[in-house]
Write an enzyme that holds these catalytic residues in place. Sequence first.
Site, short mmCIF file in Angstrom:
data_model
loop_
_atom_site.label_atom_id
_atom_site.label_comp_id
_atom_site.label_asym_id
_atom_site.label_seq_id
_atom_site.Cartn_x
_atom_site.Cartn_y
_atom_site.Cartn_z
N CYS A 169 -15.70 15.58 3.87
CA CYS A 169 -16.07 16.52 2.82
C CYS A 169 -15.15 17.74 2.88
O CYS A 169 -14.35 17.88 3.79
CB CYS A 169 -17.51 16.97 3.04
SG CYS A 169 -18.65 15.62 3.23
N GLU A 221 4.33 -3.56 -2.74
CA GLU A 221 3.66 -2.72 -3.75
C GLU A 221 4.22 -1.32 -3.84
O GLU A 221 4.07 -0.66 -4.88
CB GLU A 221 2.15 -2.71 -3.49
CG GLU A 221 1.68 -2.00 -2.26
CD GLU A 221 0.15 -1.99 -2.18
OE1 GLU A 221 -0.51 -1.77 -3.19
OE2 GLU A 221 -0.38 -2.25 -1.07
N LYS A 248 -5.56 2.32 -8.26
CA LYS A 248 -6.27 2.36 -6.98
C LYS A 248 -7.49 1.44 -6.99
O LYS A 248 -7.81 0.79 -5.99
CB LYS A 248 -6.71 3.79 -6.66
CG LYS A 248 -7.41 3.97 -5.33
CD LYS A 248 -6.48 3.61 -4.19
CE LYS A 248 -7.10 3.64 -2.81
NZ LYS A 248 -6.26 3.06 -1.78
C1 AGP Z 1 -3.79 -2.33 -1.60
O1 AGP Z 1 -2.89 -1.44 -1.11
C2 AGP Z 1 -3.96 -2.32 -3.05
N1 AGP Z 1 -4.33 -1.05 -3.51
C3 AGP Z 1 -4.86 -3.44 -3.58
O2 AGP Z 1 -4.35 -4.67 -3.14
C4 AGP Z 1 -6.32 -3.33 -3.15
O3 AGP Z 1 -6.45 -3.66 -1.81
C5 AGP Z 1 -7.16 -4.30 -3.99
O4 AGP Z 1 -7.02 -3.95 -5.34
C6 AGP Z 1 -8.62 -4.29 -3.56
O5 AGP Z 1 -9.17 -3.03 -3.78
P1 AGP Z 1 -10.60 -2.69 -3.16
O6 AGP Z 1 -10.48 -2.75 -1.68
O7 AGP Z 1 -10.91 -1.31 -3.66
O8 AGP Z 1 -11.57 -3.72 -3.69
#
Ligand code: AGP
Length: 609
Positions: free
Chosen positions: A2, A489, A604
């Site tokens: 936080c 990525e 994200k």
């Molecule tokens: C990982 O670096 C990526 N952002 C992506 O592969 C991610 O892990 C995937 O979209 C799953 O996301 P989550 O863990 O929020 O479900």
Amino acid sequence: MCGIVGYLGGRQAAPILLEGLQKLEYRGYDSAGIAVIQNNAIEILKKSGKLAQLRAQMNGYMPESTAGIGHTRWATHGRPNDVNAHPHLDCQGRFAVVHNGIIENYLTLREWLISQGHVFRSETDTEVLPHLLEEFYMGDMVETIQRVIKKVDGSYAMVALALDEPNRLVAARHDSPLVVGLGEGENFLASDIPALLKHTRETYILEDGEIAVLTRQDVEVLDHSGRRVDKKVFHVKWEAAQAEKGGYDHFMLKEIHEQPRALKDTLSGRIAQDGSRVILNEINIPQEQLQQINKVVITACGTAFHAGLVGKNVIETLAGIPVEADIASELRYRNPLIDANSLVIVISQSGETADTLAALREAKRKGARVIAVTNVVDSSVAREADDVLYTWAGPEIAVASTKAYITQLLSMYLLGLYLAQNRGTLKDREIAQIITDLRKLPDKVASILENGTNIKEFVREHCNCENAFFIGRGLDYAVAMEGSLKLKEISYIHAEAYAAGELKHGTLALIVKDVPVVALVTQQALYDKTVSNIKEVKAREATVLAVATRGLEEVSKVADEVLYIPRTHQMLTPILAVVPLQLLAYYMAVSRGCDVDQPRNLAKSVTVE
Ligand code: AGP
């Protein structure tokens, strides 16, 4: 993780507190709140959701007070809602507290306080603090805080506002960051520097066990035995944007360096004091059902799926149950063989990934028991699963997941031990040994980060490559998958991961002079086999960067460069081996001028199919 702030001065506190919280919102945005003293009472203004919700609720109203505290929340204990929002009060409204951290023994303290007649309003661990202040207050806040922190186990940065002492703010820290901002006729407190920069660059960085006592004219810092500390002023040179990243150039690098903390937080309260067993109070599977489980299915997407691949190996080894690891977007349409004797583990940092959510619903439709491993309290997968194991990595801002992944790995070990304990598949000493090694991991990750890695030369040589390969056997193959995804990525290099023994069945055709191959060599039992695979690619003049466990120095005879990681239990090496791979991807991306925190084409949280 936080964000907390405090102000004591001559100016109106509320606008300064809200501004400070705005600067700290990257630390958590589940709720926000402030407390000030006005008309001889403590006034609390708080609201679930982002700070904007609180501002909207205040609708321009600003209490007339020159002293106050504030908080922006990243929920760990208690859902994100108005009641669980900070600040929290005692029964009589004489003490208000904001807190960042985890009070591990809060349940015991809560029961005792209730037996002393205290009435609790929220589900949070934090609320024990104002009630303890109320219980112990004898006229001096400093003495009272000293008594309270003796009772508390866990991590905390806390600031207390007391109605009886309106001209003082008292703060304490242990294992959570807290900074004092030094002003003229006013002083500030904050979890992090961004909240202070508009007002001052002169700060005190509080150390563990220190207590800060703020008045408008002075700041006194005491050590854990109450002695005055001669604090050195830390002059902040950072720009605001840099400050939000804690002085790092990118959130990704900051989050890589937050991994020791994330591991400690995710372990906290989940290991018996004597280290003999794991305690997962949040998993409530009836014993009888636990015995009937004949299959585990782990499902997720992207990096979370890669954590699941390690989980497959770990749970099969520890609990002796067959485990399938399945990509969620495949599982949901595959009519999977799942039934009431199946345990399904869904992993998701955000808790909102559409494919993972759909796979969860499919598993439930087939009658399985579902455990969610997620980093966001009250997210969709958390709400829809039967049990939730939260990873306490704190908010992850960079698209490329790092600290969430490493806490997902840790969760796989905790679940493997939990199942082994309940199914009697491991001897007590085996469980205790793994737990001993688990507890050492945060410091071992910290040592990898502190010692830095000699990858800069490899990055300079290969940052313009268009193809790269990652190889490994067993658990190393699962980590190679994650290493190659990280590189893909954020640096846009086409990287592929292969089970090292699989290369000669086709992919070896792609290995040509100077192509970079990253080889994971942490599994003693597979050492000779992996070395022979390295020799295969070296025979085709590839450049090999090996990530190897200390003790396997022989690998330096076959690899061009070796990054060593500390020794640990064979099964736990993924948590250490992934760190150099995260750094490799990061420095490759930086040297190619990529937008590290927000890579092209990615988001994200992928909330669409
Ligand atoms: C990982 O670096 C990526 N952002 C992506 O592969 C991610 O892990 C995937 O979209 C799953 O996301 P989550 O863990 O929020 O479900």
